[in-house]
Design an enzyme around this catalytic site. Sequence first.
Site, short mmCIF file in Angstrom:
data_model
loop_
_atom_site.label_atom_id
_atom_site.label_comp_id
_atom_site.label_asym_id
_atom_site.label_seq_id
_atom_site.Cartn_x
_atom_site.Cartn_y
_atom_site.Cartn_z
N GLY A 273 -14.79 -72.35 38.37
CA GLY A 273 -13.72 -72.43 37.38
C GLY A 273 -12.34 -72.13 37.93
O GLY A 273 -11.39 -71.94 37.18
N HIS B 27 -27.01 -67.31 36.61
CA HIS B 27 -25.63 -67.80 36.76
C HIS B 27 -24.69 -66.61 36.96
O HIS B 27 -24.88 -65.55 36.37
CB HIS B 27 -25.22 -68.61 35.53
CG HIS B 27 -23.92 -69.33 35.73
ND1 HIS B 27 -22.71 -68.71 35.57
CD2 HIS B 27 -23.66 -70.60 36.12
CE1 HIS B 27 -21.75 -69.58 35.86
NE2 HIS B 27 -22.29 -70.73 36.20
N ASN C 242 -23.22 -78.03 33.18
CA ASN C 242 -23.38 -76.75 32.48
C ASN C 242 -22.16 -76.60 31.57
O ASN C 242 -21.07 -76.33 32.05
CB ASN C 242 -23.44 -75.62 33.52
CG ASN C 242 -23.36 -74.24 32.89
OD1 ASN C 242 -23.49 -74.08 31.68
ND2 ASN C 242 -23.14 -73.23 33.74
N LYS D 234 -21.52 -74.40 29.41
CA LYS D 234 -21.13 -73.01 29.08
C LYS D 234 -20.85 -72.90 27.59
O LYS D 234 -21.57 -73.50 26.79
CB LYS D 234 -19.94 -72.59 29.96
CG LYS D 234 -20.22 -72.86 31.44
CD LYS D 234 -19.20 -72.27 32.36
CE LYS D 234 -19.59 -72.60 33.80
NZ LYS D 234 -18.66 -72.03 34.77
N GLU E 209 -21.89 -65.91 35.82
CA GLU E 209 -21.28 -65.33 34.62
C GLU E 209 -22.25 -64.39 33.93
O GLU E 209 -21.85 -63.39 33.34
CB GLU E 209 -20.79 -66.46 33.68
CG GLU E 209 -19.51 -67.08 34.24
CD GLU E 209 -19.37 -68.57 33.96
OE1 GLU E 209 -20.03 -69.09 33.05
OE2 GLU E 209 -18.58 -69.21 34.69
N GLU F 208 -23.50 -71.32 44.19
CA GLU F 208 -22.22 -71.34 43.50
C GLU F 208 -21.39 -70.13 43.92
O GLU F 208 -21.55 -69.04 43.35
CB GLU F 208 -22.44 -71.29 41.98
CG GLU F 208 -23.27 -72.42 41.45
CD GLU F 208 -23.02 -72.65 39.96
OE1 GLU F 208 -22.64 -73.77 39.60
OE2 GLU F 208 -23.16 -71.70 39.19
N SER G 61 -16.15 -75.76 40.93
CA SER G 61 -15.00 -76.67 40.97
C SER G 61 -15.33 -78.06 41.52
O SER G 61 -14.48 -78.70 42.14
CB SER G 61 -13.82 -76.04 41.74
OG SER G 61 -13.37 -74.87 41.05
#
Length: 248
Positions: free
Chosen positions: A173, A95, A10, A12, A97, A167, A210
Amino acid sequence: MTRKKIIAGNWKMNNLKEDVVAFFEELGDFASNFDDREVIIAPSIPYVLLASEKKGKAVKLGVQDIYPEKKGAFTGQVGSEMVKDLSAEFVIIGHSERRHVMNESLEMIRKKVTFAQEEGFKIIYCVGETLSQRQKNELFAVIEKQLSDAFDNNLNISDEDLIIAYEPVWAIGTGVVASKDEAEEMHKFIRNYMKEHYNKENVRILYGGSVKPANVKELLSMPNIDGALVGGASLKADSFKKLIAWDK
Ligand code: PGA
């Protein structure tokens, strides 16, 4: 049914034209050496076309989001006709985010899940708890709600085409990865939930947060971890190659 492992990148809001070209040049046909696994890249929308021209046959394309309409007056959005025209097969929905940064509502997430099924896409549906939810021991309730909100009375897709990505928000991240036991515990919970509620025992469940070449093997060796959804470590071909060859 054997569950083919998946390595999905991904990207992003990263990788410009020259990065996309360099990535696929360096990757070459590497993925075609591994026909026992699926390799997916989800570039950001402006680069999907370039990626589809440059990628090798064994790499499949996904998009990071979809607007739940075919086409029309939806400024700034990308609907299903365009995603199909770009030859992307996979759609990432939910997701963290989008949930936490873009404040996407549960109603919208559910709409996207319904729409993506109707339009024949393969879905990568993301779930995950925040650090405070984990600390308060709410994690299983949170994940259960994210699954039921999206899927209750709303699942009409084969096991093969539905992928769930666990996730944990605190691992995305941050460089802090869930331990293999923490991840396996949740993957097992998700597998049981999908079996009991929807008779979908064979969906693939990816871990994300990560993941990098140094930790991918121990995670993917766990019985209920069917692959990885990778952000940062998927941006460069040398690192992505190591993820594809996670068990070599
Ligand atoms: P990360 O992102 O690998 O950079 O932690 C994972 C993701 O958000 O899918």
